[in-house]
Write a protein that holds these residues in place. Sequence first.
Motif, PDB file in Angstrom:
ATOM      1  N   ARG A   1      45.391   9.102 -41.211  1.00 23.78           N
ATOM      2  CA  ARG A   1      44.920   7.914 -41.928  1.00 23.78           C
ATOM      3  C   ARG A   1      45.307   6.642 -41.171  1.00 23.78           C
ATOM      4  N   HIS A   2      46.468   6.677 -40.537  1.00 25.13           N
ATOM      5  CA  HIS A   2      46.922   5.509 -39.780  1.00 25.13           C
ATOM      6  C   HIS A   2      46.055   5.291 -38.537  1.00 25.13           C
ATOM      7  N   VAL A   3      45.851   6.348 -37.737  1.00 18.90           N
ATOM      8  CA  VAL A   3      45.137   6.167 -36.461  1.00 18.90           C
ATOM      9  C   VAL A   3      43.630   6.056 -36.644  1.00 18.90           C
ATOM     10  N   SER A   4      43.107   6.517 -37.768  1.00 21.13           N
ATOM     11  CA  SER A   4      41.653   6.474 -37.974  1.00 21.13           C
ATOM     12  C   SER A   4      41.191   5.186 -38.643  1.00 21.13           C
ATOM     13  N   ALA A   5      42.127   4.327 -39.032  1.00 20.25           N
ATOM     14  CA  ALA A   5      41.740   3.072 -39.677  1.00 20.25           C
ATOM     15  C   ALA A   5      40.841   2.266 -38.749  1.00 20.25           C
ATOM     16  N   GLY A   6      39.690   1.874 -39.261  1.00 21.84           N
ATOM     17  CA  GLY A   6      38.740   1.102 -38.471  1.00 21.84           C
ATOM     18  C   GLY A   6      37.753   1.932 -37.685  1.00 21.84           C
ATOM     19  N   HIS A   7      37.972   3.232 -37.580  1.00 23.19           N
ATOM     20  CA  HIS A   7      37.027   4.104 -36.885  1.00 23.19           C
ATOM     21  C   HIS A   7      35.774   4.336 -37.735  1.00 23.19           C
ATOM     22  N   GLU A   8      34.672   4.571 -37.069  1.00 17.18           N
ATOM     23  CA  GLU A   8      33.498   5.102 -37.754  1.00 17.18           C
ATOM     24  C   GLU A   8      33.736   6.580 -38.039  1.00 17.18           C
ATOM     25  N   ILE A   9      33.558   6.995 -39.284  1.00 15.63           N
ATOM     26  CA  ILE A   9      33.644   8.410 -39.646  1.00 15.63           C
ATOM     27  C   ILE A   9      32.228   8.936 -39.822  1.00 15.63           C
ATOM     28  N   ARG A  10      31.881   9.906 -39.019  1.00 19.53           N
ATOM     29  CA  ARG A  10      30.536  10.469 -39.066  1.00 19.53           C
ATOM     30  C   ARG A  10      30.591  11.830 -39.750  1.00 19.53           C
ATOM     31  N   SER A  11      29.900  11.963 -40.858  1.00 15.73           N
ATOM     32  CA  SER A  11      29.904  13.214 -41.618  1.00 15.73           C
ATOM     33  C   SER A  11      28.900  14.205 -41.045  1.00 15.73           C
ATOM     34  N   TYR A  12      29.242  15.470 -41.112  1.00 17.11           N
ATOM     35  CA  TYR A  12      28.282  16.521 -40.763  1.00 17.11           C
ATOM     36  C   TYR A  12      28.383  17.622 -41.805  1.00 17.11           C
ATOM     37  N   ASP A  13      27.285  18.352 -41.953  1.00 18.64           N
ATOM     38  CA  ASP A  13      27.211  19.450 -42.909  1.00 18.64           C
ATOM     39  C   ASP A  13      27.024  20.764 -42.171  1.00 18.64           C
ATOM     40  N   PHE A  14      27.382  21.845 -42.829  1.00 21.58           N
ATOM     41  CA  PHE A  14      27.118  23.175 -42.295  1.00 21.58           C
ATOM     42  C   PHE A  14      25.728  23.575 -42.778  1.00 21.58           C
ATOM     43  N   ASP A  15      24.739  23.144 -42.006  1.00 21.86           N
ATOM     44  CA  ASP A  15      23.348  23.175 -42.451  1.00 21.86           C
ATOM     45  C   ASP A  15      22.534  24.320 -41.871  1.00 21.86           C
ATOM     46  N   SER A  16      23.199  25.222 -41.150  1.00 20.66           N
ATOM     47  CA  SER A  16      22.514  26.394 -40.604  1.00 20.66           C
ATOM     48  C   SER A  16      23.176  27.657 -41.137  1.00 20.66           C
ATOM     49  N   GLY A  17      22.551  28.781 -40.851  1.00 26.47           N
ATOM     50  CA  GLY A  17      22.978  30.047 -41.439  1.00 26.47           C
ATOM     51  C   GLY A  17      24.219  30.638 -40.803  1.00 26.47           C
ATOM     52  N   PRO A  18      24.482  31.923 -41.067  1.00 28.35           N
ATOM     53  CA  PRO A  18      25.713  32.571 -40.603  1.00 28.35           C
ATOM     54  C   PRO A  18      25.847  32.542 -39.083  1.00 28.35           C
ATOM     55  N   TYR A  19      27.111  32.607 -38.639  1.00 21.46           N
ATOM     56  CA  TYR A  19      27.390  32.589 -37.207  1.00 21.46           C
ATOM     57  C   TYR A  19      28.630  33.425 -36.948  1.00 21.46           C
TER      58      TYR A  19
END
Length: 285
Positions: free
Chosen positions: A155-173
């Motif tokens: 939380r300290h080092v990520s302050a001010g960073h852009e956080i880009r969300s991703y989803d698990f949007d494909s099938g099994p692997y």
Amino acid sequence: MPSLPTPATWTDPLPAANPPAGMGVHHLPTGTYQTRAALAVRGGSLRDKRPFAASAVLVRHPKGDLLIDAGFGAGLSQHIAMLPWYMRSPHKAGRTASEQLDAVGYDRGRLIGVIPTHTHWDHTSGLDGFRRTPIWLNTAERQYASSAPDSRVFRHVSAGHEIRSYDFDSGPYLGFPACHDVHGDGSVVITPAPGHTAGSVIVFVTLPAGTRYAFVGDLTWQLDGIRNRVERPWLMRMFADHDPRSVRRDLLRMIALENLIQIVPAHDLDAYDGMPGMTPAEPPC
């Protein structure tokens, strides 16, 4: 100590991948801290002191490069001071990932994101050198990191960073229920591996020559966990893991792949064998 049951070896074809020419991986070691084997794997010796790696891995790709984890940062002393006293192991700091990239004239414009395998301090301290680089997090890990005591440094080092969300949007692997194919060509694939933290992940990387890596974060701290089919000691599972049963399940999934993929626990220096570093003699493509 008794080992986990032997899982059936993976016999299906490996997932299709079309990694482009010019793709590669580089190990960026940023230091080590000391842990006794007895605290790392079941059956480990108290006399066996292990230098736990704190590293980042650069994955080069024509569509954009990624950093898996960030290792130790420039503010390491401050970050360690933020930890409870019992987590402050003796450590040796090297050059940060940021310094190593700058030393070879790396173009930061190529770096599209940092993917932490999870948000513990020793994987994210080095984010302080990548202020302009987005941090990629799935929803579960983002929520976990927002309040978990062991994500305070994040939380300290990520302050001010852009956080880009991703989803698990494909099938099994490879036995995991879902995945996210970063570039759409099967070369960099992220699977959920919740257990150590609520949203911890494994990053699979396939290179043009056919070499395959699985960067498993803290699914196991040492290769002993794979080779000997052993978990962390009971006390450390209760102390360090968000969901020990899920860790065991996914550890068995990876053991089934042992002979097919180079498995890289984040803290085992030997697991990075054969992976080039970043030196002036080996500039990035």
